[in-house]
Scaffold this active site. Structure first.
Site, PDB file in Angstrom:
ATOM      1  CE1 TYR A 137      -3.691   2.368   0.187  1.00 24.60           C
ATOM      2  CE2 TYR A 137      -3.084   2.853   2.465  1.00 24.60           C
ATOM      3  CZ  TYR A 137      -3.857   3.118   1.338  1.00 24.60           C
ATOM      4  OH  TYR A 137      -4.781   4.134   1.383  1.00 24.60           O
TER       5      TYR A 137
ATOM      6  CE1 TYR B 231      -3.095   0.421   5.595  1.00 22.89           C
ATOM      7  CE2 TYR B 231      -0.726   0.721   5.763  1.00 22.89           C
ATOM      8  CZ  TYR B 231      -1.814  -0.053   5.421  1.00 22.89           C
ATOM      9  OH  TYR B 231      -1.611  -1.309   4.899  1.00 22.89           O
TER      10      TYR B 231
HETATM   11  P1  NAD Z   1      -9.089  -8.857   3.655  1.00 18.26           P
HETATM   12  O1  NAD Z   1      -9.698  -8.665   4.989  1.00 18.26           O
HETATM   13  O2  NAD Z   1      -9.918  -9.446   2.567  1.00 18.26           O
HETATM   14  O3  NAD Z   1      -7.769  -9.751   3.714  1.00 18.26           O
HETATM   15  C1  NAD Z   1      -6.906  -9.819   4.803  1.00 18.26           C
HETATM   16  C2  NAD Z   1      -6.912 -11.254   5.248  1.00 18.26           C
HETATM   17  O4  NAD Z   1      -5.829 -11.491   6.137  1.00 18.26           O
HETATM   18  C3  NAD Z   1      -8.189 -11.651   5.989  1.00 18.26           C
HETATM   19  O5  NAD Z   1      -8.784 -12.742   5.318  1.00 18.26           O
HETATM   20  C4  NAD Z   1      -7.682 -12.069   7.352  1.00 18.26           C
HETATM   21  O6  NAD Z   1      -8.426 -13.139   7.883  1.00 18.26           O
HETATM   22  C5  NAD Z   1      -6.263 -12.484   7.004  1.00 18.26           C
HETATM   23  N1  NAD Z   1      -5.337 -12.553   8.143  1.00 18.26           N
HETATM   24  C6  NAD Z   1      -5.116 -11.636   9.111  1.00 18.26           C
HETATM   25  N2  NAD Z   1      -4.171 -12.073   9.942  1.00 18.26           N
HETATM   26  C7  NAD Z   1      -3.788 -13.295   9.508  1.00 18.26           C
HETATM   27  C8  NAD Z   1      -2.861 -14.257   9.964  1.00 18.26           C
HETATM   28  N3  NAD Z   1      -2.127 -14.060  11.070  1.00 18.26           N
HETATM   29  N4  NAD Z   1      -2.720 -15.414   9.279  1.00 18.26           N
HETATM   30  C9  NAD Z   1      -3.466 -15.638   8.167  1.00 18.26           C
HETATM   31  N5  NAD Z   1      -4.354 -14.769   7.683  1.00 18.26           N
HETATM   32  C10 NAD Z   1      -4.516 -13.602   8.353  1.00 18.26           C
HETATM   33  O7  NAD Z   1      -8.546  -7.424   3.246  1.00 18.26           O
HETATM   34  P2  NAD Z   1      -7.730  -6.896   1.963  1.00 18.26           P
HETATM   35  O8  NAD Z   1      -7.823  -5.425   2.074  1.00 18.26           O
HETATM   36  O9  NAD Z   1      -8.149  -7.553   0.721  1.00 18.26           O
HETATM   37  O10 NAD Z   1      -6.227  -7.304   2.312  1.00 18.26           O
HETATM   38  C11 NAD Z   1      -5.422  -8.127   1.506  1.00 18.26           C
HETATM   39  C12 NAD Z   1      -4.065  -7.456   1.287  1.00 18.26           C
HETATM   40  O11 NAD Z   1      -4.252  -6.303   0.483  1.00 18.26           O
HETATM   41  C13 NAD Z   1      -3.402  -6.978   2.574  1.00 18.26           C
HETATM   42  O12 NAD Z   1      -2.003  -7.184   2.482  1.00 18.26           O
HETATM   43  C14 NAD Z   1      -3.697  -5.494   2.557  1.00 18.26           C
HETATM   44  O13 NAD Z   1      -2.774  -4.747   3.313  1.00 18.26           O
HETATM   45  C15 NAD Z   1      -3.556  -5.239   1.070  1.00 18.26           C
HETATM   46  N6  NAD Z   1      -4.086  -3.953   0.593  1.00 18.26           N
HETATM   47  C16 NAD Z   1      -5.399  -3.620   0.793  1.00 18.26           C
HETATM   48  C17 NAD Z   1      -5.873  -2.392   0.351  1.00 18.26           C
HETATM   49  C18 NAD Z   1      -7.318  -2.009   0.557  1.00 18.26           C
HETATM   50  O14 NAD Z   1      -7.676  -0.852   0.369  1.00 18.26           O
HETATM   51  N7  NAD Z   1      -8.187  -2.939   0.912  1.00 18.26           N
HETATM   52  C19 NAD Z   1      -5.017  -1.512  -0.323  1.00 18.26           C
HETATM   53  C20 NAD Z   1      -3.695  -1.868  -0.538  1.00 18.26           C
HETATM   54  C21 NAD Z   1      -3.233  -3.102  -0.070  1.00 18.26           C
END
Ligand code: NAD
Length: 229
Positions: free
Chosen positions: A171, A181
């Site tokens: 991100y 954040y």
């Molecule tokens: P999401 O909630 O769909 O995915 C995050 C997942 O991580 C969840 O399913 C959660 O259960 C899992 N998780 C948390 N701790 C864990 C652990 N210890 N072991 C295994 N699983 C674990 O949300 P998302 O936003 O799709 O996130 C996915 C990735 O995308 C992350 O790295 C997030 O930082 C990144 N991201 C998201 C955004 C956004 O705006 N949503 C933007 C940029 C990057």
């Protein structure tokens, strides 16, 4: 066809689910790793057809998930798991969910994979500004969001086919100030990006595996909503 393991799918709102669908549409076999405390609800929702609408691919077929593995990516092997977590009833029903054990299970079940996707992050103090973040919260953010990629790659590398690839999601808050954040999540993404360069060098030399991270735009996932984004 190719086989992909996607770590970090627990509903149909996040990046992991969307990536799984794209890979499935391209003909890949899909395995997912689901955070242990979210496993029961994810599996029962899948079974009850709650995701059937969002499982639909462009050709009208439904994405198949060949297997769902319980995973907690902050623990590398059973010796790392503290007693209180072992005893926790959200963990007690599942087995073999440390990173090393999941890699072993995937090897036993399927032999090899071609694509490893890291789509997970966690920062318990994300709503606190960095300057008010505790050491414990900071290290927890790095453990769940950065080291987890190193660990997954380390344990899966032996079963990733040559010319395979690994990808994670980062991100923009790693480079620019994004108020809200917090909790060390900006630091965790900066580490993830730096580690990606080093891991790409190492895995490329060792096995011709590509290692990348994509800086994703904002998406209203469960994780994003939890921090008010
Ligand atoms: P999401 O909630 O769909 O995915 C995050 C997942 O991580 C969840 O399913 C959660 O259960 C899992 N998780 C948390 N701790 C864990 C652990 N210890 N072991 C295994 N699983 C674990 O949300 P998302 O936003 O799709 O996130 C996915 C990735 O995308 C992350 O790295 C997030 O930082 C990144 N991201 C998201 C955004 C956004 O705006 N949503 C933007 C940029 C990057």
């Amino acid at each position: 066809g190719k086989r992909a393991f996607i770590a970090g799918v627990a509903d149909d709102n996040g990046y992991g689910w969307a990536i799984a669908k794209s890979l499935a549409a391209a003909g890949a076999e899909i395995l997912v790793g689901t955070w242990v405390p979210a496993l029961n609800i994810f599996e029962s929702s899948l079974r009850r057809g709650k995701f059937d609408e969002s499982r639909k691919l462009q050709d009208g077929s439904l994405m198949e998930i060949a297997k769902v593995y319980p995973l907690d990516a902050v623990y590398d092997n059973p010796e790392d798991v503290p007693e209180d977590v072992k005893a926790n009833k959200r963990y007690a029903g599942a087995t073999n969910w440390t990173v090393q054990e999941v890699a072993e299970s995937v090897k036993k079940d399927f032999g090899t994979i071609d694509i490893l996707v890291h789509s997970l992050a966690n920062g318990p103090e994300v709503s606190k500004p960095l300057s008010e973040t505790s050491r414990k919260g900071y290290l927890a953010a790095l453990s769940a969001s950065s080291y987890s990629y190193i660990s997954l790659l380390k344990h899966f590398l032996p079963i990733i086919n040559p010319d395979g690839s690994a990808i994670s999601l980062t991100y923009i808050a790693s480079e620019r100030i994004i108020p809200g954040y917090g909790g060390g999540m900006s630091s965790a993404k900066a580490a993830l990006e730096s580690d990606t360069r080093v891991l790409a060098f190492e895995a490329g030399r060792k096995k011709r595996i590509r290692v990348n991270t994509i800086s994703a735009g904002p998406l209203g996932s469960r994780a994003a909503k939890a921090i008010g984004f």
